[in-house]
Design an enzyme around this catalytic site. Structure first.
Site, mmCIF file in Angstrom:
data_model
loop_
_atom_site.group_PDB
_atom_site.id
_atom_site.type_symbol
_atom_site.label_atom_id
_atom_site.label_comp_id
_atom_site.label_asym_id
_atom_site.label_seq_id
_atom_site.Cartn_x
_atom_site.Cartn_y
_atom_site.Cartn_z
ATOM 1 N N GLU A 1 0.850 -1.195 0.000
ATOM 2 C CA GLU A 1 0.000 0.000 0.000
ATOM 3 C C GLU A 1 0.883 1.241 0.000
ATOM 4 O O GLU A 1 1.885 1.297 0.719
ATOM 5 C CB GLU A 1 -0.896 -0.008 1.240
ATOM 6 N N TYR B 1 -6.904 6.777 -0.563
ATOM 7 C CA TYR B 1 -7.772 7.868 -1.004
ATOM 8 C C TYR B 1 -7.808 8.872 0.128
ATOM 9 O O TYR B 1 -8.141 8.513 1.264
ATOM 10 C CB TYR B 1 -9.161 7.281 -1.244
ATOM 11 N N HIS C 1 -8.100 3.032 -3.793
ATOM 12 C CA HIS C 1 -9.055 3.095 -2.688
ATOM 13 C C HIS C 1 -10.097 4.161 -3.048
ATOM 14 O O HIS C 1 -9.795 5.128 -3.745
ATOM 15 C CB HIS C 1 -8.362 3.505 -1.390
ATOM 16 N N GLY D 1 -14.891 5.175 4.838
ATOM 17 C CA GLY D 1 -14.068 6.324 5.227
ATOM 18 C C GLY D 1 -14.428 6.756 6.638
ATOM 19 O O GLY D 1 -15.465 6.359 7.176
ATOM 20 N N ALA E 1 -19.790 0.923 3.617
ATOM 21 C CA ALA E 1 -18.984 0.468 2.477
ATOM 22 C C ALA E 1 -19.769 -0.523 1.626
ATOM 23 O O ALA E 1 -19.605 -0.560 0.399
ATOM 24 C CB ALA E 1 -17.692 -0.168 2.997
ATOM 25 N N HIS F 1 -13.988 -3.198 14.105
ATOM 26 C CA HIS F 1 -13.950 -1.770 13.788
ATOM 27 C C HIS F 1 -14.299 -0.968 15.051
ATOM 28 O O HIS F 1 -15.119 -1.417 15.858
ATOM 29 C CB HIS F 1 -14.961 -1.488 12.666
ATOM 30 N N LYS G 1 -21.036 -6.942 3.433
ATOM 31 C CA LYS G 1 -20.136 -6.295 2.455
ATOM 32 C C LYS G 1 -19.714 -7.302 1.373
ATOM 33 O O LYS G 1 -19.651 -6.973 0.187
ATOM 34 C CB LYS G 1 -18.922 -5.730 3.212
#
Ligand code: FAD
Length: 286
Positions: A17, A49, A78, A109, A124, A148, A164
């Protein structure tokens, strides 16, 4: 090339990344580092991003296109939706398409303090489903071995993750973690939930103390005692801390590969030296 085609072979996927330069730095300022990072020939490189969303996509797109077309490594862009309307996402997708970007990491985000989020996409998973409906993109998603930070519980988080995947995320990349046993427990939860897409383990080598403290406070990753001791011992010796950080990351990766993970996603922090040391140490093990 679609990233999903990399999985299911007799080899773990090894990806990197990188992040685009800040708005006030010339875009060329990262090209030299990117070229060195690309020369290590990872399976693909993802490009973050910018937080804040609106208008931040152009550099992500430009860097992802550069990596793919000039440095000949497959790329993934991203894309976050928290601050974007449907129209803004449409524009960004068009930009990706025009630039030959085939792979997207679809993210909600983080909320920006003092900025009301847009309402076209709440999670997402909404973005995944939308991108899938808009053309032939390969869509991936993020996942969280320690859950999360906003999640109600571990179970709720993994059930949301399943939504997702059902919405079109064909591959997942994990948040960074420093304790492999937490990742293995997370894999068990995903298996119980019936999530059966490839999951890459996100590994962030410590390159300096401030960087890791910032990341940990943002994402809530726990620090095992041996990691905390290492930081404490070498905090005032940047080179020693960097080398200890590389050794720690290599040890994590060796254990993950021995346990048969689908892939390793290395958060390079745009640092070719660190990426090279780690790549050299693990490439015969993939
Ligand atoms: P989601 O999957 O939408 O999850 C967010 C929260 O909502 C979770 O608590 C989840 O349990 C819950 N949730 C999800 N779906 C539902 C539902 N249907 N009902 C109820 N609750 C639900 N940020 C950036 O700004 N730019 C980047 O480039 C970037 N790259 C990243 C790359 C990786 C690999 C990772 C792990 C994170 C990245 N992030 C990035 C950070 C990410 O944007 C934040 O962690 C953000 O807070 C959550 O994004 P998400 O896509 O995981 O959200």
């Amino acid at each position: 090339m679609k990233i999903k085609s990399l999985f299911g072979k007799d080899k773990a996927v090894f990806s990197f990344e990188v992040f685009p330069p800040k708005k006030d730095s010339p875009i060329e300022s990262v090209y030299e580092k990117l070229e060195e990072i690309c020369a290590l020939q990872p399976d693909f490189i993802s490009v973050t991003y910018g937080a804040g969303g609106a208008g931040g996509h152009s550099r992500t797109c430009e860097i992802a296109a550069k990596i793919k077309h000039d440095f000949h490594v497959e790329s993934m862009a991203h894309l976050t939706c928290v601050n974007s309307t449907r129209g803004m996402i449409d524009e960004t997708l068009e930009d990706f398409r025009r630039n030959g970007i085939e792979n997207i990491l679809a993210l909600r985000g983080d909320y920006t303090e003092g900025v009301a989020p847009q309402t076209d996409f709440r999670y997402a998973s909404d973005l995944c489903a939308y991108i899938k409906s808009k053309g032939d993109f390969d869509v991936s998603g993020a996942c969280y071995p320690e859950s999360h930070v906003d999640a109600e519980s571990e179970v709720a988080d993994v059930l949301n993750l399943k939504k997702k995947v059902e919405a079109g995320a064909g591959h997942l990349i994990s948040q960074l973690f420093f304790d492999n046993s937490l990742f293995y427990r997370f894999l068990e939860r995903t298996e119980i939930a019936g999530i059966n897409v490839p999951i890459e383990a996100g590994i962030m080598p410590v390159t300096n103390k401030r960087q890791i403290e910032r990341m940990v406070s943002l994402c809530g990753a726990s620090l095992p005692p041996k990691f905390a001791k290492m930081m404490q011992k070498y905090e005032s010796k940047p080179e020693a801390l960097r080398d200890a950080g590389i050794a720690y990351a290599v040890e994590q990766i060796v254990d993950l590969l021995a346990n048969g993970v689908d892939g390793i996603h290395l958060y390079t922090m745009n640092n070719p030296y660190v990426a090279e040391k780690i790549t050299r140490a693990v490439k015969t093990l993939l």
